[in-house]
Design a protein around this motif. Structure first.
Motif, short mmCIF file in Angstrom:
data_model
loop_
_atom_site.label_atom_id
_atom_site.label_comp_id
_atom_site.label_asym_id
_atom_site.label_seq_id
_atom_site.Cartn_x
_atom_site.Cartn_y
_atom_site.Cartn_z
N LYS A 1 2.20 2.20 8.31
CA LYS A 1 1.94 1.08 7.42
C LYS A 1 3.01 0.01 7.59
CE LYS A 1 -0.55 2.80 3.47
NZ LYS A 1 -0.51 2.92 2.02
N ASP B 1 5.37 -2.66 6.10
CA ASP B 1 6.00 -2.84 4.80
C ASP B 1 6.03 -4.32 4.45
OD1 ASP B 1 6.47 -0.14 4.48
OD2 ASP B 1 8.40 -0.22 5.48
N LYS B 2 4.84 -4.86 4.30
CA LYS B 2 4.69 -6.26 3.97
C LYS B 2 4.50 -6.39 2.47
CE LYS B 2 2.22 -9.72 6.62
NZ LYS B 2 0.99 -10.00 7.33
N PRO B 3 5.29 -7.25 1.81
CA PRO B 3 5.07 -7.40 0.37
C PRO B 3 3.73 -8.07 0.11
CG PRO B 3 6.68 -9.00 1.16
CD PRO B 3 6.35 -8.10 2.31
N ARG B 4 3.06 -7.62 -0.93
CA ARG B 4 1.77 -8.17 -1.29
C ARG B 4 1.97 -9.51 -1.97
NH1 ARG B 4 -3.22 -4.93 -3.78
NH2 ARG B 4 -4.60 -6.70 -3.91
N ARG B 5 1.24 -10.51 -1.47
CA ARG B 5 1.37 -11.85 -2.04
C ARG B 5 0.55 -11.95 -3.31
NH1 ARG B 5 0.25 -15.76 2.98
NH2 ARG B 5 0.24 -17.30 1.33
N LYS B 6 1.12 -12.62 -4.29
CA LYS B 6 0.41 -12.85 -5.55
C LYS B 6 0.23 -14.35 -5.71
CE LYS B 6 1.89 -8.70 -7.76
NZ LYS B 6 1.77 -7.99 -8.98
#
Length: 103
Positions: free
Chosen positions: A5, A7-12
């Motif tokens: 996976k 490790d990309k932060p989820r954009r909000k």
């Protein structure tokens, strides 16, 4: 073999950003064009669009989104403003013609 996976932060995205995207759609831009220019998955935009259509009758999560409807009084005011601007444009065209002739 397992995939690792990212490790990309989820954009909000806040309601104002979503509102701006929906305004772009209502102005005639395609979802594909918007998704490419903003770097957003087109499925996400379609999801926001569907949520907006569910909310239209209810005061919900997109209060700033323009519904796309114009009342009759607004329509008449807009038509009057268009006529006024067209008159101003015509006057400026005539003035340009006069001044470009030279004296």
């Amino acid at each position: 073999m397992q995939r690792k996976k990212l490790d990309k932060p989820r954009r909000k995205y806040d309601a104002e950003f979503k509102s701006d995207v929906l305004k772009m759609i209502s102005s005639g831009r395609s979802v594909q064009d918007i998704s490419h220019s903003l770097g957003i998955n087109s499925n996400m935009i379609h999801k926001w669009k569907a949520q907006h259509h569910e909310v239209i009758g209810q005061k919900g999560s997109f209060p700033d989104v323009v519904s796309g409807t114009v009342s009759d009084t607004d329509h008449e005011q807009l038509k009057a403003r268009i006529r006024e601007l067209e008159q101003e444009r015509d006057i400026l065209k005539k003035a340009l013609g006069i001044f470009s002739r030279g004296i």
